[in-house]
Enzyme design. Sequence first.
Site, PDB file in Angstrom:
ATOM      1  N   TYR A   1     -13.096  14.835  24.588  1.00  0.00           N
ATOM      2  CA  TYR A   1     -13.340  16.216  24.174  1.00  0.00           C
ATOM      3  C   TYR A   1     -12.334  17.175  24.793  1.00  0.00           C
ATOM      4  CZ  TYR A   1     -15.173  20.942  24.345  1.00  0.00           C
ATOM      5  OH  TYR A   1     -15.291  22.303  24.261  1.00  0.00           O
TER       6      TYR A   1
ATOM      7  N   CYS B   1       0.822  -1.215   0.000  1.00  0.00           N
ATOM      8  CA  CYS B   1       0.000   0.000   0.000  1.00  0.00           C
ATOM      9  C   CYS B   1       0.854   1.261   0.000  1.00  0.00           C
ATOM     10  CB  CYS B   1      -0.926   0.002   1.211  1.00  0.00           C
ATOM     11  SG  CYS B   1      -2.123  -1.347   1.190  1.00  0.00           S
TER      12      CYS B   1
END
Length: 566
Positions: A436, A44
Amino acid sequence: MAQKIIIVGGVALGSKAACRFKRLEPRSQVTIIDQDRFVSYGGCGIPFYVSGDVSDVNDLRKTSFHMLRDEAFFRNCKDIEVLTQTRAERIDRENKKLHIRRLDGTTDVLDYDQLVLGTGSRPRCLMIPGADLPMVHTSANLNDAQAIKELVTRGQVERAVIIGGGFIGLEMAEALADMWEVDTTVVEYFDQIMPGFVGPQFARMAQRQMEKHGVRFFLDEEVKAIEGTDSVEAVVTSKRRLEADLVIIAIGATPNVELAREAGLRLGPTGAIAVDEHMRTSDPVIYSGGDCAEIRNLVTGQPGYFPLGSMANRQGRVIGTNLAGGSAEFRGAVGSFVVKTFEAALAGTGLSLERARRAGFDAVSVQVAQLDRAHFYPDKAMIHLELVVEKKSRRILGIQGFGEEGDAVVGRINMVAAMLEDRPTIDRLSNVELAYSPPFSSAMDVLNALANTAENMLDGHYQPIDADGFAEKWVNGNGNLLILDCRARQDGESFAKKYPDRWVNIPQDELRQRMAEIPTDKDLILICNTGVRSYEAQLNLREMGVTDPVSVQGGMVTLNKCGLDL
């Protein structure tokens, strides 16, 4: 008891299975056979070697601690024998023997207790005149990579045509156009890039991103021939002639199953080798995985084909465990991907809307555009997501994303990929817990907002129109069309002046007081910057008895990304 294990194919799956097994049964004998001269490399990474991001081809063959994975490495470090440039010609299942042929023509017969087939895939061919000309290449292995890299570094490539707008085609287009400034054109048979993987709007976002860097695209065109005598001169499509001195064919891959077929092993409906959840074939002492094997699609429950290096590595570990008497399982895949488009990333997992409907689901999709970090944080970028859901069950079937901060896009896609196997519904995504902090995300993450949007649509609170639907009405609509721009005056007034007959600017927070200015006999489309204020306006209008306006998904941001220039 010590075993004799033979593994055919030594790239991702074969080398991983061999190393895992030897850790569990160090006294057993393991032989890897591969017809190529290279084994255990990162295939890849080929486009990034061609681009120059990876400077040395051997970097694709090295371990994370910089050891070259060649025959000596496997022999000295792993006690594994590797036979390169050796072809496996026939399996004698009854006597557990493998017939091989070396590069010099000599043959041999090897005994095995258990056998692994990691024969991989081959590039899909184009049966057209000129496909065998010099300067026509695929990008399937390191030999291809070295040949292409040598051509561009010598300055022999000025104009390249890439046939195929999928993963490899896009990555090779970027590789040639970016570092080497090759005049690069992509020709795609379908009417969008990444067909089947993403919807048309997200495909256009990625295409426009690449066009900004000089890559040209011709869609919905069939390649008829490659012209030239001693070398490539041009590519002829159903609509034009494109001059070229390099052609790369990137139209997908087919599994290498000849060895398995001739041995009488069962093939699945995809044409790849059928295996169970333990990666065992129809012969209990033969395993298979990677690009030559068929596994279950965990979203549809049907047989699937996923030729991905990451998948082959994980399957190799499962096979290695089971060779040593374990019972490890590989249940299947949901089909996750990401492709780099210069500074941006296009990613997805599960089913696109088109594939979901083809698979028999009564599916719909919703889109959102939102900042990937807190709106007040200075370093932020827009992220676009599309969620595909089944109407009745509210089950999530897939998600696609596009954005200029690739890590932010991939992080959201991976979150959904991790739960798709469990058949989640939108309420789970609506309340999914994510780490968060303003430099990394919003308090209400874009994934939460996406699920909430789907819920609002399915509950009848939100009537959306996508960019294609808007474009059709904008271009073909009659005089009855009216765009209600819900943005602030500094954003919307210029459009109202430019299109006085079909555009009015009423900021959302003024809508209740200015209802009299909205004609009741118009085909009303609500728009704002990202779709949030136009949704609020839709609710306001419904409360006041106007029930038929639609709101543009993703707002002006999405229209601009899709290339609709207003």
